[in-house]
Design a protein around this motif. Structure first.
Motif, mmCIF file in Angstrom:
data_model
loop_
_atom_site.group_PDB
_atom_site.id
_atom_site.type_symbol
_atom_site.label_atom_id
_atom_site.label_comp_id
_atom_site.label_asym_id
_atom_site.label_seq_id
_atom_site.Cartn_x
_atom_site.Cartn_y
_atom_site.Cartn_z
ATOM 1 N N THR A 3 44.526 43.980 43.021
ATOM 2 C CA THR A 3 43.348 44.694 43.483
ATOM 3 C C THR A 3 42.126 44.029 42.900
ATOM 4 O O THR A 3 42.184 43.405 41.853
ATOM 5 C CB THR A 3 43.386 46.170 43.038
ATOM 6 O OG1 THR A 3 43.585 46.211 41.628
ATOM 7 C CG2 THR A 3 44.493 46.928 43.739
ATOM 8 N N VAL A 4 41.010 44.170 43.583
ATOM 9 C CA VAL A 4 39.788 43.515 43.142
ATOM 10 C C VAL A 4 39.066 44.386 42.131
ATOM 11 O O VAL A 4 38.831 45.561 42.360
ATOM 12 C CB VAL A 4 38.863 43.242 44.341
ATOM 13 C CG1 VAL A 4 37.550 42.630 43.869
ATOM 14 C CG2 VAL A 4 39.556 42.301 45.321
ATOM 15 N N ALA A 5 38.692 43.823 40.986
ATOM 16 C CA ALA A 5 37.962 44.577 39.972
ATOM 17 C C ALA A 5 36.469 44.493 40.241
ATOM 18 O O ALA A 5 35.814 45.484 40.464
ATOM 19 C CB ALA A 5 38.278 44.046 38.578
ATOM 20 N N VAL A 63 52.534 51.210 32.321
ATOM 21 C CA VAL A 63 52.059 50.135 33.190
ATOM 22 C C VAL A 63 50.627 49.807 32.773
ATOM 23 O O VAL A 63 49.862 50.705 32.403
ATOM 24 C CB VAL A 63 52.079 50.558 34.676
ATOM 25 C CG1 VAL A 63 51.602 49.417 35.568
ATOM 26 C CG2 VAL A 63 53.463 51.010 35.087
ATOM 27 N N GLY A 64 50.278 48.543 32.822
ATOM 28 C CA GLY A 64 48.910 48.139 32.538
ATOM 29 C C GLY A 64 48.392 47.225 33.629
ATOM 30 O O GLY A 64 49.143 46.764 34.492
ATOM 31 N N ALA A 65 47.099 46.968 33.594
ATOM 32 C CA ALA A 65 46.479 45.967 34.449
ATOM 33 C C ALA A 65 45.724 45.001 33.545
ATOM 34 O O ALA A 65 44.980 45.431 32.655
ATOM 35 C CB ALA A 65 45.527 46.604 35.459
ATOM 36 N N VAL A 66 45.947 43.710 33.748
ATOM 37 C CA VAL A 66 45.315 42.697 32.916
ATOM 38 C C VAL A 66 44.605 41.676 33.798
ATOM 39 O O VAL A 66 44.937 41.505 34.980
ATOM 40 C CB VAL A 66 46.339 41.974 32.010
ATOM 41 C CG1 VAL A 66 47.030 42.956 31.078
ATOM 42 C CG2 VAL A 66 47.371 41.225 32.845
ATOM 43 N N LEU A 67 43.633 41.021 33.216
ATOM 44 C CA LEU A 67 42.940 39.951 33.923
ATOM 45 C C LEU A 67 43.659 38.626 33.677
ATOM 46 O O LEU A 67 44.112 38.359 32.564
ATOM 47 C CB LEU A 67 41.489 39.847 33.446
ATOM 48 C CG LEU A 67 40.576 41.029 33.766
ATOM 49 C CD1 LEU A 67 39.197 40.803 33.163
ATOM 50 C CD2 LEU A 67 40.465 41.238 35.275
ATOM 51 N N PRO A 68 43.773 37.777 34.709
ATOM 52 C CA PRO A 68 44.475 36.488 34.574
ATOM 53 C C PRO A 68 43.586 35.437 33.911
ATOM 54 O O PRO A 68 43.219 34.433 34.518
ATOM 55 C CB PRO A 68 44.809 36.135 36.021
ATOM 56 C CG PRO A 68 43.702 36.740 36.812
ATOM 57 C CD PRO A 68 43.339 38.025 36.101
ATOM 58 N N HIS A 121 44.141 55.607 32.746
ATOM 59 C CA HIS A 121 42.750 55.258 32.465
ATOM 60 C C HIS A 121 42.446 53.843 32.943
ATOM 61 O O HIS A 121 43.238 52.920 32.723
ATOM 62 C CB HIS A 121 42.460 55.365 30.971
ATOM 63 C CG HIS A 121 42.819 56.685 30.388
ATOM 64 N ND1 HIS A 121 42.120 57.838 30.684
ATOM 65 C CD2 HIS A 121 43.833 57.045 29.569
ATOM 66 C CE1 HIS A 121 42.687 58.857 30.047
ATOM 67 N NE2 HIS A 121 43.719 58.403 29.364
ATOM 68 N N VAL A 122 41.295 53.714 33.580
ATOM 69 C CA VAL A 122 40.816 52.422 34.059
ATOM 70 C C VAL A 122 39.458 52.161 33.412
ATOM 71 O O VAL A 122 38.594 53.047 33.403
ATOM 72 C CB VAL A 122 40.687 52.396 35.595
ATOM 73 C CG1 VAL A 122 40.164 51.047 36.078
ATOM 74 C CG2 VAL A 122 42.036 52.717 36.251
ATOM 75 N N HIS A 129 38.219 50.320 42.604
ATOM 76 C CA HIS A 129 38.817 49.245 43.386
ATOM 77 C C HIS A 129 40.327 49.393 43.544
ATOM 78 O O HIS A 129 41.020 48.409 43.786
ATOM 79 C CB HIS A 129 38.485 47.894 42.750
ATOM 80 C CG HIS A 129 37.013 47.634 42.633
ATOM 81 N ND1 HIS A 129 36.227 47.237 43.703
ATOM 82 C CD2 HIS A 129 36.174 47.760 41.585
ATOM 83 C CE1 HIS A 129 34.973 47.105 43.308
ATOM 84 N NE2 HIS A 129 34.909 47.414 42.032
ATOM 85 N N GLY A 130 40.828 50.609 43.385
ATOM 86 C CA GLY A 130 42.231 50.868 43.688
ATOM 87 C C GLY A 130 43.204 50.716 42.541
ATOM 88 O O GLY A 130 44.410 50.874 42.745
ATOM 89 N N LEU A 131 42.739 50.420 41.336
ATOM 90 C CA LEU A 131 43.674 50.248 40.231
ATOM 91 C C LEU A 131 44.382 51.549 39.870
ATOM 92 O O LEU A 131 45.565 51.537 39.537
ATOM 93 C CB LEU A 131 42.951 49.697 39.003
ATOM 94 C CG LEU A 131 42.777 48.184 38.931
ATOM 95 C CD1 LEU A 131 42.027 47.806 37.662
ATOM 96 C CD2 LEU A 131 44.125 47.473 38.978
#
Length: 204
Positions: A3-5, A63-68, A121-122, A129-131
Motif C-alpha cells: 500500500t502507498v504511504a 503483523v507490522g508494516a515496514v519501509l523497504p 496502530h499506524v 492509505h489502506g495499511l
C-alpha cells in the motif's frame, strides 16, 4: 500486499512479527502507539511490560508494516491473542455487558471463543492509505476462534479513521460508551464473526 504511504516515501510492506522480533522492535512499536493514540510521552514506558507479557499468551500473533529502506523502519503494528476469562480486558468487558443489562447467556456467548484484536496502530505519517485494512486482513486470516473483538475510543458521530475502518470491515456493536478502569474516556467494544470474509458487505 503493498500500500502507498506517501508520495515522498517508498511503499511499505507487511511482515509477520515473531515474539522475538516484536520485542526487538518494541521501542518503535510503542512510539507508533503513543503517537497514533495521542498519549503523552512517557506512556510507552508503562506499556512496555504489558506488551512484553502479551506475547506469551496463547494464540498471540502480530503483523507490522515496514519501509523497504536499509534500516527498515516500522510504520504500523497490530497484534492480538486468544481471549480468556482470567484476562483483565475480558473481565472488564464481562462486567460492562452485565451492567448494560445483558443476561449471562448472552455474555457467555460473546466471550466464549474470541480473538482479541488488542492493538492496531499506524504512524500518522502513513495513515489514510489502506495499511489498517491490510494489517487487519493479515492478522485475522486463518484464525480458529468464532469471533474477533476489539475496543476503540468513542468519538462524535464515529468520525475518525479507526471508526471508518472498522465499520467498512463490517464490525458491529457489542458494548457502547463503556469506561475501562483507569481510563476516563468512553470506549466501544466491537465484534465480527470469524472466519473474516473481506468481501462481505459492511454492517452499515
Amino acid at each position: 500486499m503493498r500500500t502507498v504511504a506517501t508520495d515522498a516515501e517508498p511503499t511499505p510492506y507487511l511482515v509477520d512479527l515473531s515474539a522475538r522480533e516484536l520485542r526487538r522492535r518494541l521501542p518503535e512499536a510503542l512510539a507508533i502507539y503513543v503517537e497514533a493514540m495521542g498519549y503523552p510521552q512517557g506512556t510507552e514506558y508503562h506499556r512496555a511490560p504489558m506488551w512484553s507479557e502479551h506475547v506469551l499468551r496463547p494464540g498471540w500473533c502480530a503483523v507490522g508494516a515496514v519501509l523497504p529502506t536499509p534500516d527498515s523502519p516500522l510504520v504500523a503494528v497490530a497484534y492480538g491473542y486468544r481471549g480468556a476469562r482470567h484476562q483483565w480486558w475480558h473481565q472488564q468487558v464481562r462486567d460492562g455487558l452485565r451492567r448494560s443489562g445483558a443476561d449471562d447467556e448472552y455474555v457467555d456467548s460473546v466471550l466464549s471463543d474470541y480473538f482479541e484484536l488488542t492493538e492496531l496502530h499506524v504512524s500518522p505519517r502513513a495513515q489514510g492509505h489502506g495499511l489498517g485494512r491490510a494489517l487487519t486482513r493479515r492478522l485475522l486470516r486463518d484464525r480458529p476462534e468464532r469471533t474477533v473483538l476489539l475496543s476503540t475510543p468513542e468519538v462524535e458521530n464515529e468520525n475518525n479513521r479507526a471508526w471508518r475502518l472498522y465499520r467498512s470491515l463490517g464490525f458491529g456493536d457489542v458494548l457502547r460508551d463503556f469506561t475501562f478502569a483507569g481510563d476516563r474516556r468512553p470506549f466501544a467494544v466491537l465484534g465480527h464473526a470469524l472466519p473474516f470474509e473481506m468481501d462481505e458487505p459492511p454492517n452499515r
